[in-house]
Design an enzyme around this catalytic site. Structure first.
Site, short mmCIF file in Angstrom:
data_model
loop_
_atom_site.label_atom_id
_atom_site.label_comp_id
_atom_site.label_asym_id
_atom_site.label_seq_id
_atom_site.Cartn_x
_atom_site.Cartn_y
_atom_site.Cartn_z
N SER A 218 3.85 -18.54 17.89
CA SER A 218 3.79 -17.95 16.58
C SER A 218 5.07 -18.44 15.79
CB SER A 218 3.48 -16.21 16.75
OG SER A 218 3.18 -15.87 15.51
N ASN A 219 5.52 -17.41 14.89
CA ASN A 219 6.81 -17.70 14.20
C ASN A 219 7.37 -16.28 13.82
OD1 ASN A 219 5.71 -16.95 11.77
ND2 ASN A 219 4.25 -18.72 12.11
N TYR A 220 8.63 -16.47 13.13
CA TYR A 220 9.27 -15.15 12.85
C TYR A 220 8.75 -14.21 11.84
CZ TYR A 220 12.79 -16.43 16.24
OH TYR A 220 13.44 -16.88 17.20
#
Ligand code: CTP
Length: 409
Positions: A218-220
Protein backbone atom coordinates in the site's frame (compact mmCIF):
# COMPACT_ATOMS: atom_id res chain seq x y z
CA UNK A 1 -7.11 21.92 22.61
CA UNK A 2 -7.96 20.35 25.96
CA UNK A 3 -11.67 19.80 26.60
CA UNK A 4 -11.46 22.26 29.51
CA UNK A 5 -10.20 25.13 27.43
CA UNK A 6 -13.03 27.27 26.14
CA UNK A 7 -13.58 26.83 22.42
CA UNK A 8 -12.84 30.02 20.55
CA UNK A 9 -15.73 31.68 18.78
CA UNK A 10 -14.78 31.91 15.08
CA UNK A 11 -14.52 35.44 13.73
CA UNK A 12 -17.33 34.78 11.22
CA UNK A 13 -19.82 34.53 14.12
CA UNK A 14 -18.83 37.67 15.98
CA UNK A 15 -21.55 40.27 16.23
CA UNK A 16 -24.17 38.10 14.46
CA UNK A 17 -27.82 37.71 15.40
CA UNK A 18 -28.18 34.08 16.43
CA UNK A 19 -31.28 32.19 17.58
CA UNK A 20 -30.52 29.20 19.76
CA UNK A 21 -33.40 26.74 19.87
CA UNK A 22 -32.96 24.38 22.78
CA UNK A 23 -34.38 20.85 22.73
CA UNK A 24 -35.31 18.65 25.65
CA UNK A 25 -32.25 16.54 26.32
CA UNK A 26 -29.76 16.18 29.14
CA UNK A 27 -27.18 17.99 27.01
CA UNK A 28 -29.26 21.19 27.19
CA UNK A 29 -27.04 22.37 30.03
CA UNK A 30 -24.04 22.40 27.67
CA UNK A 31 -25.88 24.78 25.38
CA UNK A 32 -26.03 27.38 28.16
CA UNK A 33 -22.25 27.55 28.08
CA UNK A 34 -22.29 27.92 24.29
CA UNK A 35 -24.75 30.83 24.58
CA UNK A 36 -22.49 32.47 27.13
CA UNK A 37 -19.48 32.21 24.81
CA UNK A 38 -21.41 33.65 21.89
CA UNK A 39 -22.58 36.57 24.02
CA UNK A 40 -19.00 37.19 25.13
CA UNK A 41 -18.07 37.28 21.42
CA UNK A 42 -20.57 40.12 21.04
CA UNK A 43 -23.20 38.03 19.27
CA UNK A 44 -26.80 38.96 19.86
CA UNK A 45 -28.36 35.74 21.09
CA UNK A 46 -32.03 34.94 21.57
CA UNK A 47 -32.99 31.62 23.11
CA UNK A 48 -36.20 29.69 22.56
CA UNK A 49 -36.89 26.41 24.30
CA UNK A 50 -39.25 23.51 23.81
CA UNK A 51 -41.49 22.67 26.76
CA UNK A 52 -39.36 19.63 27.57
CA UNK A 53 -36.11 21.62 27.32
CA UNK A 54 -37.48 23.91 30.02
CA UNK A 55 -37.82 20.86 32.26
CA UNK A 56 -34.12 20.04 31.87
CA UNK A 57 -32.70 23.54 32.31
CA UNK A 58 -34.67 26.38 33.79
CA UNK A 59 -35.29 29.34 31.46
CA UNK A 60 -33.71 31.74 34.00
CA UNK A 61 -30.34 30.10 33.25
CA UNK A 62 -30.63 30.95 29.57
CA UNK A 63 -32.02 34.36 30.38
CA UNK A 64 -28.98 34.94 32.60
CA UNK A 65 -26.41 33.93 29.98
CA UNK A 66 -28.13 35.55 26.99
CA UNK A 67 -29.22 38.72 28.81
CA UNK A 68 -32.66 38.48 27.18
CA UNK A 69 -35.96 36.86 28.11
CA UNK A 70 -36.29 33.28 26.93
CA UNK A 71 -39.01 32.62 24.37
CA UNK A 72 -41.12 29.65 25.32
CA UNK A 73 -44.28 29.40 23.29
CA UNK A 74 -46.25 30.66 20.35
CA UNK A 75 -48.68 32.59 22.53
CA UNK A 76 -46.51 34.80 24.72
CA UNK A 77 -43.96 36.15 22.26
CA UNK A 78 -43.45 39.65 23.60
CA UNK A 79 -46.62 40.97 22.04
CA UNK A 80 -45.75 39.92 18.50
CA UNK A 81 -48.69 38.13 16.84
CA UNK A 82 -46.38 35.65 15.09
CA UNK A 83 -43.35 35.18 17.35
CA UNK A 84 -41.92 32.35 15.21
CA UNK A 85 -41.95 34.55 12.09
CA UNK A 86 -40.44 37.46 13.99
CA UNK A 87 -37.64 35.27 15.44
CA UNK A 88 -37.04 33.51 12.10
CA UNK A 89 -36.77 36.88 10.32
CA UNK A 90 -34.51 38.35 12.98
CA UNK A 91 -31.96 35.52 13.05
CA UNK A 92 -28.94 35.47 10.75
CA UNK A 93 -28.29 31.93 11.92
CA UNK A 94 -30.22 29.31 13.87
CA UNK A 95 -28.77 26.55 16.04
CA UNK A 96 -31.02 23.71 17.21
CA UNK A 97 -29.28 21.98 20.13
CA UNK A 98 -29.52 19.47 21.57
CA UNK A 99 -31.70 18.03 18.81
CA UNK A 100 -33.37 14.99 20.34
CA UNK A 101 -34.63 12.21 18.07
CA UNK A 102 -38.12 13.64 18.43
CA UNK A 103 -37.13 17.24 17.69
CA UNK A 104 -35.03 16.08 14.72
CA UNK A 105 -38.03 14.20 13.32
CA UNK A 106 -40.37 17.14 13.81
CA UNK A 107 -37.99 19.58 12.15
CA UNK A 108 -37.25 17.15 9.30
CA UNK A 109 -40.96 16.75 8.63
CA UNK A 110 -41.77 20.44 8.70
CA UNK A 111 -43.83 20.38 11.89
CA UNK A 112 -44.68 23.75 13.37
CA UNK A 113 -46.57 22.87 16.53
CA UNK A 114 -44.40 24.79 18.97
CA UNK A 115 -42.22 27.89 18.89
CA UNK A 116 -38.99 25.96 18.18
CA UNK A 117 -40.22 23.95 15.20
CA UNK A 118 -42.28 26.84 13.82
CA UNK A 119 -39.22 29.13 13.97
CA UNK A 120 -37.12 26.66 11.98
CA UNK A 121 -39.88 26.48 9.39
CA UNK A 122 -40.25 30.26 9.23
CA UNK A 123 -36.48 30.87 9.10
CA UNK A 124 -34.90 32.63 6.16
CA UNK A 125 -31.35 31.90 7.33
CA UNK A 126 -29.15 28.81 7.50
CA UNK A 127 -29.99 26.28 10.20
CA UNK A 128 -27.46 24.14 12.10
CA UNK A 129 -28.73 21.12 14.00
CA UNK A 130 -26.63 19.45 16.70
CA UNK A 131 -28.22 16.10 17.57
CA UNK A 132 -27.78 14.33 20.90
CA UNK A 133 -29.45 11.08 21.82
CA UNK A 134 -28.86 7.52 22.89
CA UNK A 135 -26.55 5.55 20.57
CA UNK A 136 -29.25 3.05 19.58
CA UNK A 137 -31.59 5.88 18.63
CA UNK A 138 -28.88 7.65 16.62
CA UNK A 139 -28.20 4.43 14.69
CA UNK A 140 -31.85 3.80 13.72
CA UNK A 141 -32.73 3.99 10.01
CA UNK A 142 -35.61 6.34 10.80
CA UNK A 143 -33.23 8.82 12.45
CA UNK A 144 -30.72 8.49 9.58
CA UNK A 145 -33.53 9.18 7.12
CA UNK A 146 -34.50 12.32 9.04
CA UNK A 147 -30.88 13.49 9.04
CA UNK A 148 -30.64 12.83 5.29
CA UNK A 149 -33.78 14.83 4.69
CA UNK A 150 -32.46 17.77 6.73
CA UNK A 151 -29.20 17.69 4.78
CA UNK A 152 -31.09 17.64 1.52
CA UNK A 153 -32.89 20.79 2.71
CA UNK A 154 -29.55 22.51 3.27
CA UNK A 155 -29.51 22.14 7.06
CA UNK A 156 -26.03 21.56 8.49
CA UNK A 157 -25.87 18.68 10.94
CA UNK A 158 -23.08 18.52 13.51
CA UNK A 159 -22.16 14.87 13.89
CA UNK A 160 -22.58 13.74 17.53
CA UNK A 161 -19.51 12.40 19.29
CA UNK A 162 -18.86 8.91 20.59
CA UNK A 163 -18.42 8.50 24.32
CA UNK A 164 -20.24 8.08 27.60
CA UNK A 165 -23.95 8.78 27.22
CA UNK A 166 -26.44 9.93 29.83
CA UNK A 167 -28.18 6.55 29.47
CA UNK A 168 -25.04 4.86 30.80
CA UNK A 169 -24.22 3.35 27.41
CA UNK A 170 -21.06 4.14 25.51
CA UNK A 171 -21.48 4.97 21.83
CA UNK A 172 -22.14 7.67 19.25
CA UNK A 173 -24.82 10.14 20.24
CA UNK A 174 -23.23 12.65 22.59
CA UNK A 175 -23.72 16.30 21.71
CA UNK A 176 -20.71 17.43 19.66
CA UNK A 177 -18.15 19.56 21.46
CA UNK A 178 -18.46 23.35 21.45
CA UNK A 179 -15.57 23.75 19.01
CA UNK A 180 -17.25 21.52 16.40
CA UNK A 181 -20.61 23.24 16.83
CA UNK A 182 -19.09 26.72 16.56
CA UNK A 183 -17.09 25.74 13.49
CA UNK A 184 -20.16 24.37 11.74
CA UNK A 185 -22.08 27.54 12.64
CA UNK A 186 -19.31 29.64 11.10
CA UNK A 187 -19.32 27.42 8.02
CA UNK A 188 -23.09 27.80 7.75
CA UNK A 189 -22.71 31.54 7.42
CA UNK A 190 -20.18 31.10 4.65
CA UNK A 191 -21.39 27.94 2.99
CA UNK A 192 -23.25 27.69 -0.24
CA UNK A 193 -25.81 25.12 -1.22
CA UNK A 194 -24.75 25.01 -4.84
CA UNK A 195 -24.58 21.22 -5.21
CA UNK A 196 -28.20 20.51 -4.29
CA UNK A 197 -29.60 17.81 -6.55
CA UNK A 198 -26.10 16.79 -7.70
CA UNK A 199 -24.51 13.37 -7.23
CA UNK A 200 -20.82 13.18 -6.45
CA UNK A 201 -18.58 10.12 -6.35
CA UNK A 202 -15.37 10.59 -4.38
CA UNK A 203 -12.54 8.12 -3.85
CA UNK A 204 -10.20 8.19 -0.87
CA UNK A 205 -7.25 6.36 0.64
CA UNK A 206 -4.47 4.12 -0.61
CA UNK A 207 -5.52 0.83 -2.16
CA UNK A 208 -4.26 -2.38 -0.54
CA UNK A 209 -2.94 -5.05 -2.84
CA UNK A 210 -2.73 -8.41 -1.08
CA UNK A 211 0.45 -10.50 -1.04
CA UNK A 212 -1.02 -13.25 1.11
CA UNK A 213 -3.92 -13.39 3.60
CA UNK A 214 -2.05 -11.20 6.14
CA UNK A 215 0.09 -8.82 4.05
CA UNK A 216 -0.48 -6.17 1.45
CA UNK A 217 1.28 -3.50 -0.58
CA UNK A 218 0.00 0.00 0.00
CA UNK A 219 1.10 3.61 0.40
CA UNK A 220 1.02 6.45 2.90
CA UNK A 221 -2.25 8.00 1.78
CA UNK A 222 -4.43 8.83 4.81
CA UNK A 223 -7.65 9.38 2.86
CA UNK A 224 -8.15 12.76 4.60
CA UNK A 225 -8.36 14.79 1.40
CA UNK A 226 -11.07 12.54 -0.07
CA UNK A 227 -13.04 12.60 3.19
CA UNK A 228 -12.79 16.40 3.22
CA UNK A 229 -14.09 16.70 -0.36
CA UNK A 230 -16.92 14.26 0.40
CA UNK A 231 -17.96 16.25 3.49
CA UNK A 232 -17.76 19.57 1.68
CA UNK A 233 -19.84 18.26 -1.24
CA UNK A 234 -22.47 16.83 1.14
CA UNK A 235 -22.67 20.11 3.02
CA UNK A 236 -23.26 21.90 -0.26
CA UNK A 237 -26.23 19.62 -0.89
CA UNK A 238 -24.79 16.82 -3.02
CA UNK A 239 -25.62 13.18 -2.58
CA UNK A 240 -22.18 11.65 -2.05
CA UNK A 241 -20.80 8.13 -2.48
CA UNK A 242 -17.32 7.84 -0.95
CA UNK A 243 -15.44 4.84 -2.30
CA UNK A 244 -12.76 4.39 0.31
CA UNK A 245 -10.10 2.11 1.70
CA UNK A 246 -9.89 3.98 5.01
CA UNK A 247 -12.71 4.34 7.47
CA UNK A 248 -13.39 7.37 9.59
CA UNK A 249 -16.71 8.70 10.73
CA UNK A 250 -17.85 10.98 7.98
CA UNK A 251 -20.48 13.57 7.31
CA UNK A 252 -23.97 12.03 7.70
CA UNK A 253 -24.74 12.91 4.08
CA UNK A 254 -21.87 10.75 2.83
CA UNK A 255 -22.44 7.09 1.98
CA UNK A 256 -19.23 5.12 2.40
CA UNK A 257 -18.53 2.27 -0.01
CA UNK A 258 -15.69 0.22 1.48
CA UNK A 259 -13.11 -1.29 -0.88
CA UNK A 260 -9.58 -2.66 -0.54
CA UNK A 261 -7.90 -3.20 -3.89
CA UNK A 262 -7.66 -1.15 -7.08
CA UNK A 263 -9.81 -3.76 -8.83
CA UNK A 264 -12.54 -3.43 -6.16
CA UNK A 265 -12.31 0.34 -6.39
CA UNK A 266 -12.81 0.19 -10.15
CA UNK A 267 -15.86 -2.06 -9.77
CA UNK A 268 -17.34 0.28 -7.15
CA UNK A 269 -16.71 3.35 -9.33
CA UNK A 270 -18.36 1.67 -12.30
CA UNK A 271 -21.40 0.91 -10.14
CA UNK A 272 -21.63 4.42 -8.68
CA UNK A 273 -20.89 6.56 -11.73
CA UNK A 274 -24.08 6.25 -13.79
CA UNK A 275 -26.13 9.35 -13.07
CA UNK A 276 -23.30 11.13 -11.24
CA UNK A 277 -22.32 14.75 -11.97
CA UNK A 278 -18.87 14.76 -10.44
CA UNK A 279 -16.05 12.29 -9.84
CA UNK A 280 -13.27 13.35 -7.49
CA UNK A 281 -10.49 10.80 -7.57
CA UNK A 282 -8.49 11.55 -4.42
CA UNK A 283 -7.52 7.89 -3.84
CA UNK A 284 -3.89 6.87 -4.12
CA UNK A 285 -4.34 3.87 -6.35
CA UNK A 286 -1.45 1.41 -6.27
CA UNK A 287 0.12 1.30 -9.71
CA UNK A 288 1.31 -2.28 -9.19
CA UNK A 289 -0.02 -5.35 -7.43
CA UNK A 290 1.59 -8.70 -6.63
CA UNK A 291 1.21 -10.88 -9.71
CA UNK A 292 0.36 -13.85 -7.55
CA UNK A 293 -1.50 -13.79 -4.30
CA UNK A 294 -0.60 -16.63 -1.93
CA UNK A 295 -3.70 -18.32 -0.56
CA UNK A 296 -1.86 -19.19 2.64
CA UNK A 297 0.43 -17.08 4.78
CA UNK A 298 3.97 -17.01 3.40
CA UNK A 299 6.22 -18.39 6.19
CA UNK A 300 9.71 -17.08 6.95
CA UNK A 301 10.88 -20.55 7.93
CA UNK A 302 10.41 -21.86 4.42
CA UNK A 303 12.75 -19.45 2.64
CA UNK A 304 15.81 -17.23 2.77
CA UNK A 305 14.41 -14.53 0.53
CA UNK A 306 11.15 -13.57 -1.06
CA UNK A 307 10.90 -12.11 -4.54
CA UNK A 308 7.63 -10.42 -5.37
CA UNK A 309 6.75 -10.04 -9.00
CA UNK A 310 4.42 -7.13 -9.55
CA UNK A 311 2.04 -6.51 -12.38
CA UNK A 312 0.50 -3.25 -13.44
CA UNK A 313 -2.91 -2.17 -12.17
CA UNK A 314 -5.30 -0.53 -14.58
CA UNK A 315 -5.46 3.25 -14.58
CA UNK A 316 -8.87 3.65 -12.98
CA UNK A 317 -9.43 7.18 -14.22
CA UNK A 318 -8.58 6.27 -17.79
CA UNK A 319 -10.84 3.20 -17.49
CA UNK A 320 -13.85 5.07 -16.15
CA UNK A 321 -13.39 7.79 -18.77
CA UNK A 322 -14.32 5.11 -21.32
CA UNK A 323 -17.50 4.05 -19.48
CA UNK A 324 -20.74 5.10 -21.13
CA UNK A 325 -22.09 5.91 -17.63
CA UNK A 326 -19.27 8.44 -17.12
CA UNK A 327 -20.30 10.63 -20.03
CA UNK A 328 -21.04 14.11 -18.79
CA UNK A 329 -19.44 13.40 -15.40
CA UNK A 330 -16.95 16.11 -14.47
CA UNK A 331 -13.72 14.21 -13.69
CA UNK A 332 -11.23 15.68 -11.24
CA UNK A 333 -8.01 13.82 -10.51
CA UNK A 334 -5.23 14.42 -8.01
CA UNK A 335 -1.55 14.31 -8.76
CA UNK A 336 1.20 14.08 -6.21
CA UNK A 337 4.36 15.36 -7.87
CA UNK A 338 7.85 16.06 -6.63
CA UNK A 339 9.11 17.96 -9.69
CA UNK A 340 7.68 19.83 -12.70
CA UNK A 341 4.28 20.07 -11.03
CA UNK A 342 2.44 21.98 -13.71
CA UNK A 343 3.67 20.22 -16.84
CA UNK A 344 3.10 16.77 -15.33
CA UNK A 345 -0.37 17.79 -14.17
CA UNK A 346 -1.23 19.06 -17.66
CA UNK A 347 0.03 15.82 -19.18
CA UNK A 348 -2.14 13.75 -16.78
CA UNK A 349 -5.24 15.75 -17.73
CA UNK A 350 -4.70 14.61 -21.34
CA UNK A 351 -3.61 11.05 -20.62
CA UNK A 352 -6.42 10.32 -18.14
CA UNK A 353 -9.20 12.21 -19.93
CA UNK A 354 -9.75 14.61 -17.01
CA UNK A 355 -11.58 17.91 -16.79
CA UNK A 356 -9.28 19.14 -14.02
CA UNK A 357 -6.50 18.04 -11.73
CA UNK A 358 -5.29 19.14 -8.33
CA UNK A 359 -1.52 18.86 -8.26
CA UNK A 360 0.38 18.95 -5.00
CA UNK A 361 4.02 19.16 -4.35
CA UNK A 362 4.88 16.13 -2.23
CA UNK A 363 8.40 17.38 -1.64
CA UNK A 364 6.95 20.04 0.71
CA UNK A 365 7.17 18.87 4.31
CA UNK A 366 4.41 21.17 5.60
CA UNK A 367 1.72 19.36 3.60
CA UNK A 368 3.05 15.81 3.86
CA UNK A 369 0.95 12.63 3.80
CA UNK A 370 -1.42 12.39 6.75
CA UNK A 371 -1.27 16.15 7.38
CA UNK A 372 -4.42 18.15 8.07
CA UNK A 373 -3.17 20.68 5.52
CA UNK A 374 -2.66 20.78 1.82
CA UNK A 375 -1.71 23.24 -0.90
CA UNK A 376 -1.54 22.96 -4.64
CA UNK A 377 -2.47 24.03 -8.10
CA UNK A 378 -5.91 23.33 -9.51
CA UNK A 379 -5.54 23.11 -13.26
CA UNK A 380 -8.46 22.86 -15.68
CA UNK A 381 -8.44 21.28 -19.14
CA UNK A 382 -9.02 24.73 -20.66
CA UNK A 383 -5.84 26.01 -19.00
CA UNK A 384 -7.52 27.87 -16.11
CA UNK A 385 -5.23 27.84 -13.07
CA UNK A 386 -6.30 28.27 -9.45
CA UNK A 387 -3.40 28.47 -7.00
CA UNK A 388 -4.43 27.21 -3.57
CA UNK A 389 -2.15 28.31 -0.75
CA UNK A 390 -1.59 26.14 2.33
CA UNK A 391 -4.86 25.64 4.23
CA UNK A 392 -6.74 22.81 5.95
CA UNK A 393 -7.87 19.99 3.69
CA UNK A 394 -11.46 20.85 4.58
CA UNK A 395 -10.95 24.46 3.47
CA UNK A 396 -9.21 23.28 0.33
CA UNK A 397 -12.14 20.98 -0.45
CA UNK A 398 -14.43 24.01 -0.51
CA UNK A 399 -11.95 25.99 -2.60
CA UNK A 400 -11.94 23.16 -5.16
CA UNK A 401 -15.73 22.91 -5.19
CA UNK A 402 -16.04 26.71 -5.53
CA UNK A 403 -14.14 26.42 -8.81
CA UNK A 404 -15.74 23.18 -10.01
CA UNK A 405 -19.44 23.71 -9.14
CA UNK A 406 -20.10 26.36 -11.83
CA UNK A 407 -18.57 24.05 -14.46
CA UNK A 408 -20.87 21.07 -13.84
CA UNK A 409 -23.15 20.39 -16.77
N1 CTP B 1 -5.06 6.93 -10.60
C1 CTP B 1 -5.92 5.99 -11.10
N2 CTP B 1 -5.50 4.72 -11.33
C2 CTP B 1 -4.21 4.37 -11.10
C3 CTP B 1 -3.31 5.33 -10.61
C4 CTP B 1 -3.76 6.61 -10.36
O1 CTP B 1 -7.07 6.31 -11.34
N3 CTP B 1 -3.83 3.12 -11.32
C5 CTP B 1 -5.55 8.29 -10.37
C6 CTP B 1 -5.32 8.83 -8.98
O2 CTP B 1 -6.42 8.55 -8.14
C7 CTP B 1 -5.16 10.31 -9.19
C8 CTP B 1 -4.56 10.40 -10.59
O3 CTP B 1 -4.83 9.14 -11.21
O4 CTP B 1 -6.39 10.98 -9.20
C9 CTP B 1 -3.10 10.66 -10.65
O5 CTP B 1 -2.40 9.72 -9.87
P1 CTP B 1 -0.83 9.57 -10.00
O6 CTP B 1 -0.39 8.50 -9.07
O7 CTP B 1 -0.22 10.91 -9.90
O8 CTP B 1 -0.75 9.10 -11.51
P2 CTP B 1 -0.01 7.92 -12.22
O9 CTP B 1 -0.81 7.56 -13.40
O10 CTP B 1 0.29 6.86 -11.23
O11 CTP B 1 1.28 8.66 -12.73
P3 CTP B 1 2.81 8.54 -12.29
O12 CTP B 1 2.94 7.41 -11.32
O13 CTP B 1 3.47 8.31 -13.60
O14 CTP B 1 3.14 9.90 -11.72
Amino acid sequence: MSPLEPAEVPAALRGRRIAILVGGGVAAYKVADLVSRLVQAECQVRVAMTASAARFVGPPTFQGVSGRPVELDLWSGGGHPEPHVELGDWAQLILVAPATANLLARVAHGHADDLVTATVLAARCRVVVAPAMNDAMWAKPSVRANVASLLADGVLVVQPEAGHLASGHVGAGRLAGSAAILETMAQALQARHDLAGRRAVVSAGGTREPIDPVRFLSNYSSGKMGFAVAAAAAERGAEVALVTTTHHPSHPGVRQVPVETAAEMLAALRAELPGADLLVMAAAVADFRPAEQATEKIRREDRTELVLRLEKNLDLLAEVAREPGAEGVFRLGFAAESTELESKAAEKIQRKGLDAILANDVSRRDIAFGSEHNAGLLLFRDGTRVEIERMTKREMADRILDAVAPRLT
